[in-house]
Design an enzyme around this catalytic site. Structure first.
Site, short mmCIF file in Angstrom:
data_model
loop_
_atom_site.label_atom_id
_atom_site.label_comp_id
_atom_site.label_asym_id
_atom_site.label_seq_id
_atom_site.Cartn_x
_atom_site.Cartn_y
_atom_site.Cartn_z
N LYS A 123 35.47 42.25 39.65
CA LYS A 123 36.69 41.78 40.32
C LYS A 123 36.81 42.34 41.73
O LYS A 123 37.31 41.67 42.63
CB LYS A 123 37.92 42.14 39.50
CG LYS A 123 38.04 41.29 38.25
CD LYS A 123 39.41 41.35 37.63
CE LYS A 123 39.49 40.34 36.50
NZ LYS A 123 40.76 40.35 35.80
N LYS A 206 31.75 33.61 33.38
CA LYS A 206 32.85 33.45 32.43
C LYS A 206 33.89 32.43 32.93
O LYS A 206 34.20 32.43 34.12
CB LYS A 206 33.52 34.82 32.25
CG LYS A 206 34.56 34.90 31.18
CD LYS A 206 35.22 36.27 31.16
CE LYS A 206 36.36 36.35 32.15
NZ LYS A 206 37.42 37.30 31.81
N LYS A 209 40.85 32.23 34.40
CA LYS A 209 42.04 31.57 34.95
C LYS A 209 42.18 31.80 36.45
O LYS A 209 42.86 31.04 37.12
CB LYS A 209 43.30 31.97 34.18
CG LYS A 209 43.62 33.45 34.12
CD LYS A 209 44.98 33.64 33.46
CE LYS A 209 44.90 34.27 32.09
NZ LYS A 209 44.54 35.70 32.13
N1 AQP Z 1 35.98 32.87 29.08
C1 AQP Z 1 36.46 33.51 28.04
N2 AQP Z 1 35.89 33.37 26.82
C2 AQP Z 1 36.39 34.00 25.74
N3 AQP Z 1 37.47 34.82 25.79
C3 AQP Z 1 38.06 34.98 26.98
N4 AQP Z 1 39.13 35.69 27.37
C4 AQP Z 1 39.34 35.52 28.69
N5 AQP Z 1 38.42 34.69 29.19
C5 AQP Z 1 37.60 34.35 28.16
C6 AQP Z 1 39.92 36.53 26.48
O1 AQP Z 1 41.28 36.21 26.69
C7 AQP Z 1 42.04 37.40 26.49
C8 AQP Z 1 42.98 37.58 27.63
O2 AQP Z 1 42.30 37.84 28.82
P1 AQP Z 1 43.14 38.32 30.06
O3 AQP Z 1 43.99 37.26 30.57
O4 AQP Z 1 43.88 39.56 29.76
O5 AQP Z 1 42.08 38.76 31.12
P2 AQP Z 1 40.66 38.28 31.42
O6 AQP Z 1 39.75 38.62 30.29
O7 AQP Z 1 40.31 38.88 32.75
O8 AQP Z 1 40.84 36.71 31.47
P3 AQP Z 1 40.73 35.76 32.69
O9 AQP Z 1 41.07 34.39 32.24
O10 AQP Z 1 39.37 35.92 33.33
O11 AQP Z 1 41.85 36.27 33.63
P4 AQP Z 1 41.76 36.70 35.15
O12 AQP Z 1 41.06 35.56 35.82
O13 AQP Z 1 43.17 36.91 35.60
O14 AQP Z 1 40.94 37.95 35.18
C9 AQP Z 1 41.06 38.56 26.31
O15 AQP Z 1 40.94 38.83 24.93
C10 AQP Z 1 39.79 38.00 26.84
O16 AQP Z 1 38.66 38.58 26.22
#
Ligand code: AQP
Length: 347
Positions: A123, A206, A209
């Protein structure tokens, strides 16, 4: 070292997990997390689910958008099947135990441990001098989220595995430093084909969002046409689907679509391959889009219905926070006793 405090030796099964309101829910969040949160609730286990707004602000959030995204995420949880009467559903900033324990864990976690966290490196990228201190400390707060409830199991996607290992290290070091058996050594629960949903534009990255490209992800708020279009345009290669999974070894984009199909249909990737062996993507992609629409559109519809009444959403989050606080407050108060803080304030 303080006098060891009497604590239970075993920990009852309790599930905790969270999602950041840092954007709309993606198919990755749904398959990797939300869908499995619902399964755990429906298995009758004690489940606590948190919208981690304090984590979201580790990168800049517009205040009005943050409020909207928090409510939308709450609506997403409920629409996907979380029942606020059976699970505790709340937003993190309403329960101060999280940040209190988070600070204590900042003093337990070692710089070396934190420096190895790959999500921070991903990040922060080349911009590590300019990101917030909170982004670096994020995994210690995550450990606090979990351990403020002495949660024994945490369903998460594959990307969170390293943070869960850090949570275990923090719990073990705390227990060891203070000569107690106070925190459980939490187990990550990473199961099924949807634990690592990849970007539709790059099967080695990955689905996220906060990816600048909206084409890279399916949002839970996408309409039927958008979902179909995104799958149609998803990156793939020219080969048909192989006869077995081994044939997908060096084809990350194709493997991703097969995994998504399997996770949505609740079948194994092997079963998908045996059904579609030899099929061209011109056949497979529309089938995948139809399946995604069938599974996601009832959730999308329900989310938008729930968003008509944000007062009710706020009420649900407030009631959940009161229940969460009733569990976490005594645990964190006990931590203060263990570490030797004087607690003499009357009101
Ligand atoms: N691509 C993914 N595949 C499977 N699981 C996923 N998770 C996120 N992306 C995937 C799971 O969703 C939960 C919540 O994640 P989060 O919002 O706390 O943070 P993150 O993992 O950093 O998800 P994002 O979507 O990538 O958010 P941003 O972009 O804001 O960093 C977790 O259980 C995660 O494993």
């Amino acid at each position: 070292m303080s006098e060891p405090v009497q604590t239970p030796q075993t920990f009852p099964t309790r599930i905790f997990s969270g999602i950041q309101p840092s954007g709309g829910l993606t198919l990755g969040n749904y398959l990797g997390a939300l869908k499995r949160f619902v399964q755990k609730q429906d298995e009758g286990i004690e489940t606590i689910y948190c919208i981690v707004d304090m984590h979201a602000i580790t990168v800049w959030q517009d205040p009005a958008k943050l409020r909207q995204q928090t409510r939308e995420l709450a609506a997403g949880f409920i629409a996907a099947g979380i029942d606020p009467a059976r699970s505790i559903l709340f937003n993190q900033s309403q329960v101060s135990a999280h940040v209190e324990l988070g600070w204590i864990f900042n003093t337990v976690a070692r710089m070396g441990w934190m420096s190895r966290m790959t999500q921070f490196k991903d990040k922060a990228g080349k911009n590590s001098e300019n990101v917030s201190l909170g982004l670096f400390a994020y995994p210690a707060l995550m450990a606090a989220d979990i351990l403020a409830y002495k949660a024994t199991h945490v369903p998460v996607g594959e990307d969170q595995k390293q943070h869960l290992e850090l949570t275990r290290d923090i719990a073990a070091k705390f227990n060891n430093d203070y000569g107690v058996n106070f925190f459980p050594i939490t187990e990550p629960v990473i199961e099924g084909a949807g634990t690592r949903v990849m970007s539709l534009r790059d099967g080695t990255k990955k689905m996220s969002k906060s990816d600048p490209s909206d084409q890279s992800r399916i949002n839970l708020t996408d309409d039927t046409d958008t979902i179909a279009k995104k799958f149609r345009k998803a990156k793939t290669d020219a080969e048909p689907l192989p006869e077995d999974l081994e044939g997908l070894k060096d084809r990350p984009d194709a493997r991703n679509l097969v995994n998504i199909y399997a996770a949505l249909a609740d079948i194994t990737p092997e079963a998908v391959i045996s059904q579609y062996a030899g099929a061209q993507f011109g056949t497979f992609k529309p089938a995948l889009a139809d399946l995604a629409v069938a599974k996601l559109s009832p959730i999308t519809r329900k989310m938008s219905e729930l968003m008509q009444d944000t007062t009710e959403i706020d009420r649900i989050l407030g009631a959940g926070a009161a229940r969460a606080n009733a569990i976490a407050r005594p645990i964190v108060d006990e931590v203060y006793d263990i570490i030797g803080m004087i607690r003499s304030r009357q009101i």
